[in-house]
Design a protein around this motif. Structure first.
Motif, PDB file in Angstrom:
ATOM      1  N   ALA A   1     -12.007 -18.065 -17.803  1.00 33.51           N
ATOM      2  CA  ALA A   1     -11.040 -19.166 -17.862  1.00 33.51           C
ATOM      3  C   ALA A   1     -11.660 -20.399 -18.512  1.00 33.51           C
ATOM      4  O   ALA A   1     -11.018 -21.061 -19.355  1.00 33.51           O
ATOM      5  N   ARG A   2     -12.892 -20.715 -18.162  1.00 35.48           N
ATOM      6  CA  ARG A   2     -13.555 -21.881 -18.769  1.00 35.48           C
ATOM      7  C   ARG A   2     -13.795 -21.644 -20.255  1.00 35.48           C
ATOM      8  O   ARG A   2     -13.605 -22.561 -21.082  1.00 35.48           O
ATOM      9  N   ARG A   3     -14.191 -20.437 -20.605  1.00 31.34           N
ATOM     10  CA  ARG A   3     -14.530 -20.145 -22.003  1.00 31.34           C
ATOM     11  C   ARG A   3     -13.324 -20.266 -22.928  1.00 31.34           C
ATOM     12  O   ARG A   3     -13.454 -20.712 -24.076  1.00 31.34           O
ATOM     13  N   ILE A   4     -12.139 -19.885 -22.445  1.00 34.97           N
ATOM     14  CA  ILE A   4     -10.956 -19.926 -23.318  1.00 34.97           C
ATOM     15  C   ILE A   4     -10.113 -21.181 -23.081  1.00 34.97           C
ATOM     16  O   ILE A   4      -8.992 -21.292 -23.588  1.00 34.97           O
ATOM     17  N   GLY A   5     -10.660 -22.126 -22.310  1.00 39.12           N
ATOM     18  CA  GLY A   5     -10.026 -23.439 -22.189  1.00 39.12           C
ATOM     19  C   GLY A   5      -8.922 -23.557 -21.164  1.00 39.12           C
ATOM     20  O   GLY A   5      -8.120 -24.504 -21.236  1.00 39.12           O
ATOM     21  N   VAL A   6      -8.871 -22.660 -20.192  1.00 36.29           N
ATOM     22  CA  VAL A   6      -7.814 -22.762 -19.174  1.00 36.29           C
ATOM     23  C   VAL A   6      -8.436 -22.880 -17.770  1.00 36.29           C
ATOM     24  O   VAL A   6      -7.781 -22.588 -16.773  1.00 36.29           O
ATOM     25  N   GLY A   7      -9.682 -23.327 -17.709  1.00 35.48           N
ATOM     26  CA  GLY A   7     -10.348 -23.463 -16.417  1.00 35.48           C
ATOM     27  C   GLY A   7      -9.616 -24.385 -15.467  1.00 35.48           C
ATOM     28  O   GLY A   7      -9.597 -24.165 -14.249  1.00 35.48           O
ATOM     29  N   GLU A   8      -8.986 -25.453 -16.018  1.00 38.27           N
ATOM     30  CA  GLU A   8      -8.263 -26.391 -15.169  1.00 38.27           C
ATOM     31  C   GLU A   8      -6.862 -25.914 -14.818  1.00 38.27           C
ATOM     32  O   GLU A   8      -6.150 -26.596 -14.078  1.00 38.27           O
ATOM     33  N   ARG A   9      -6.484 -24.762 -15.346  1.00 37.03           N
ATOM     34  CA  ARG A   9      -5.164 -24.196 -15.029  1.00 37.03           C
ATOM     35  C   ARG A   9      -5.261 -22.908 -14.208  1.00 37.03           C
ATOM     36  O   ARG A   9      -4.250 -22.239 -14.009  1.00 37.03           O
ATOM     37  N   THR A  10      -6.459 -22.554 -13.772  1.00 37.94           N
ATOM     38  CA  THR A  10      -6.631 -21.374 -12.924  1.00 37.94           C
ATOM     39  C   THR A  10      -7.220 -21.812 -11.590  1.00 37.94           C
ATOM     40  O   THR A  10      -8.202 -22.570 -11.554  1.00 37.94           O
ATOM     41  N   PHE A  11      -6.622 -21.324 -10.514  1.00 44.22           N
ATOM     42  CA  PHE A  11      -7.023 -21.735  -9.175  1.00 44.22           C
ATOM     43  C   PHE A  11      -7.297 -20.485  -8.335  1.00 44.22           C
ATOM     44  O   PHE A  11      -6.450 -19.589  -8.250  1.00 44.22           O
ATOM     45  N   PHE A  12      -8.474 -20.443  -7.734  1.00 40.27           N
ATOM     46  CA  PHE A  12      -8.874 -19.313  -6.897  1.00 40.27           C
ATOM     47  C   PHE A  12      -8.849 -19.783  -5.442  1.00 40.27           C
ATOM     48  O   PHE A  12      -9.700 -20.564  -5.016  1.00 40.27           O
ATOM     49  N   LEU A  13      -7.857 -19.316  -4.707  1.00 37.83           N
ATOM     50  CA  LEU A  13      -7.614 -19.810  -3.352  1.00 37.83           C
ATOM     51  C   LEU A  13      -8.410 -19.052  -2.301  1.00 37.83           C
ATOM     52  O   LEU A  13      -8.407 -19.433  -1.131  1.00 37.83           O
TER      53      LEU A  13
ATOM     54  N   ALA B   1       2.217 -24.550 -17.246  1.00 36.25           N
ATOM     55  CA  ALA B   1       2.029 -23.586 -16.160  1.00 36.25           C
ATOM     56  C   ALA B   1       0.598 -23.585 -15.625  1.00 36.25           C
ATOM     57  O   ALA B   1      -0.317 -24.191 -16.198  1.00 36.25           O
ATOM     58  N   GLN B   2       0.413 -22.864 -14.521  1.00 39.54           N
ATOM     59  CA  GLN B   2      -0.897 -22.616 -13.940  1.00 39.54           C
ATOM     60  C   GLN B   2      -0.864 -21.259 -13.247  1.00 39.54           C
ATOM     61  O   GLN B   2       0.213 -20.720 -12.960  1.00 39.54           O
ATOM     62  N   ALA B   3      -2.041 -20.703 -13.002  1.00 38.82           N
ATOM     63  CA  ALA B   3      -2.139 -19.416 -12.312  1.00 38.82           C
ATOM     64  C   ALA B   3      -2.965 -19.601 -11.049  1.00 38.82           C
ATOM     65  O   ALA B   3      -4.011 -20.269 -11.066  1.00 38.82           O
ATOM     66  N   ALA B   4      -2.497 -19.000  -9.946  1.00 37.32           N
ATOM     67  CA  ALA B   4      -3.204 -19.055  -8.672  1.00 37.32           C
ATOM     68  C   ALA B   4      -3.507 -17.638  -8.214  1.00 37.32           C
ATOM     69  O   ALA B   4      -2.626 -16.765  -8.249  1.00 37.32           O
ATOM     70  N   PHE B   5      -4.755 -17.428  -7.789  1.00 38.07           N
ATOM     71  CA  PHE B   5      -5.196 -16.111  -7.337  1.00 38.07           C
ATOM     72  C   PHE B   5      -5.551 -16.190  -5.854  1.00 38.07           C
ATOM     73  O   PHE B   5      -6.424 -16.978  -5.462  1.00 38.07           O
ATOM     74  N   VAL B   6      -4.894 -15.389  -5.043  1.00 36.36           N
ATOM     75  CA  VAL B   6      -5.188 -15.306  -3.613  1.00 36.36           C
ATOM     76  C   VAL B   6      -5.950 -14.014  -3.361  1.00 36.36           C
ATOM     77  O   VAL B   6      -5.478 -12.933  -3.704  1.00 36.36           O
ATOM     78  N   GLY B   7      -7.126 -14.105  -2.751  1.00 32.43           N
ATOM     79  CA  GLY B   7      -7.900 -12.911  -2.439  1.00 32.43           C
ATOM     80  C   GLY B   7      -9.357 -13.082  -2.816  1.00 32.43           C
ATOM     81  O   GLY B   7      -9.753 -14.058  -3.477  1.00 32.43           O
ATOM     82  N   LYS B   8     -10.147 -12.105  -2.376  1.00 33.49           N
ATOM     83  CA  LYS B   8     -11.578 -12.095  -2.674  1.00 33.49           C
ATOM     84  C   LYS B   8     -11.905 -10.853  -3.488  1.00 33.49           C
ATOM     85  O   LYS B   8     -11.134  -9.893  -3.504  1.00 33.49           O
ATOM     86  N   GLY B   9     -13.058 -10.858  -4.134  1.00 29.70           N
ATOM     87  CA  GLY B   9     -13.472  -9.684  -4.887  1.00 29.70           C
ATOM     88  C   GLY B   9     -14.623  -9.994  -5.819  1.00 29.70           C
ATOM     89  O   GLY B   9     -14.956 -11.158  -6.079  1.00 29.70           O
TER      90      GLY B   9
END
Length: 403
Positions: A277-289, A259-267
């Motif tokens: 995400a990088r610290r727990i090893g899922v940086g390549e599976r999280t996408f900030f659109l 799986a992967q997670a995508a975040f739409v929005g600013k904040g």
């Protein structure tokens, strides 16, 4: 609407005089290009009412600073001089002013205010001085402001009571009060607001947001997302949304599905979320659109397999409704109004229970039949929140208060 008759002279037949459209002034402290639920709702309310033949004016803060007036999307938008809010990187606040001259020039049949802050407060006061009926819709929750005001945890209960008291003083002057959900109406009563409050759904455009026939790979490609099972969040990347729970759930989800997670929005939480995400090893599976234009949002929902909403201060959640209309299963926090949107179309979880969130998301992503059944149920629930039904009810309210 029947048209009045006018005699041209003693011998001429009576001829109809066209009646002018209903004239509505909407006041708000947040309006596009602001990106938040209240701004999105207010824009859709204004453009929707204009599309139904009303003459619609909006008074709001300037997005640039100087005052201006323009016609945008069929709505006359009056922007008041504004200044930046020091505690928020993108928000601006209107310089306090009396709105008597503006309201006198517009001569609205009704004022529909979307808040009780600077613009709403001034608009209600000016409308009352001219005996113009006032309809008020509440989108306010103190929790949405605590992080921006840097209110310490120990003082938030007292600050919340003061905020609700101020709200009651301002909205108590309205002729008719609405809020998006029955739970939000109950919340106002629990805070000591003694007036009757009518739930009127924010509504969604069911023609724009609907399940797509195209393959999800096509939609994902438009956002440079890899073609794999996708968890989607849409909204502000801010504290009360608790988006770290989605990131923290990902390592457990990856034990079960690719799986992967995508975040739409600013904040202001984006940097913290990327570091987590990088610290727990899922940086390549999280996408900030980032910000996605409204016209592209149906495609963003089409790119996802499940929608996650961990926020704890939602009075309705337009983004969740749009996801449901798009045929997505929902996993949401069991908080505020979100439980009203989850009924046979997904799961609720206790806020903070990351393991439960991961278990529910994994279960949906790994079961095609379950995902399809939940998606159909989401669409069926969304059909009860048609935007046109909400607009028609607001028009009825305007007629009731102006009679």
């Amino acid at each position: 609407m029947a048209m009045p008759l006018r005699a041209v002279d003693d011998t001429a037949a009576l001829v109809p005089v066209p009646a002018r459209p209903r004239r509505i002034l909407i006041s708000t402290d947040t309006y596009p290009p602001d990106v938040n639920g209240a701004a999105v709702f207010t824009h859709r309310l204004a453009t929707g009412l204009a599309g139904r033949g009303n003459e619609v004016h909006v008074v709001c803060q300037s997005d640039l600073g100087p005052a201006s007036a323009d016609v945008v999307d069929g709505v006359i938008v009056h922007r008041l001089r504004s200044a930046p809010v020091l505690v928020h990187p993108t928000m601006r606040v209107t310089v306090p002013t009396r709105l008597d001259r503006l309201i006198g020039a517009i001569e609205p049949d009704v004022l529909h205010t979307q808040g009780h802050f600077v613009v709403g407060r001034a608009a209600i006061a000016a409308a009352r001085r001219r005996d113009i009926p006032v309809v008020a819709t509440n989108h306010f929750m103190p929790d949405n402001l605590f992080q921006f005001g840097h209110i310490p945890e120990r003082l938030r209960a007292k600050a919340g009571r003061l905020a609700w008291r101020d709200f009651g003083r301002v909205f108590g002057r309205a002729d008719h009060i609405t809020t998006p959900t029955p739970l939000a109406a109950t919340l106002l009563a629990e805070q000591g607001f003694g007036r009757e409050v009518e739930p009127v759904s924010c509504g969604i455009d069911l023609a724009r947001f609907h399940p797509m026939a195209e393959p999800k790979a096509w939609a994902r490609k438009a956002f440079d997302l890899p073609d794999r099972p996708t968890i989607l969040f849409v909204g502000r990347l801010d504290e009360e949304k608790r988006l770290d729970e989605i990131v923290r759930a990902l390592p457990y989800i990856l034990n079960e599905t690719d799986a992967q997670a995508a975040f739409v929005g600013k904040g202001n939480q984006r940097g913290d979320l990327e570091r987590l995400a990088r610290r727990i090893g899922v940086g390549e599976r999280t996408f900030f659109l980032g910000f996605v234009p409204d016209e592209s949002m149906p495609q963003a929902f089409a790119a996802a397999d499940v929608f996650a909403m961990p926020g704890i201060a939602e009075l309705q959640s337009i983004a969740t409704l749009e996801a449901m209309a798009s045929g997505l299963p929902v996993v949401a926090a069991d908080a505020m109004a979100l439980p009203h949107l989850v009924e046979g179309n997904g799961y609720l979880y206790e806020p903070g229970d990351v393991m439960a969130l991961a278990r529910h998301l994994s279960g949906i992503l790994s079961d095609d039949a379950l995902r399809e059944r939940f998606g159909r149920a989401s669409r069926d629930l969304a059909l009860t929140h048609d935007h046109q039904t909400s607009l028609a009810r607001f028009e009825q309210i305007y007629d009731e208060v102006t009679r």
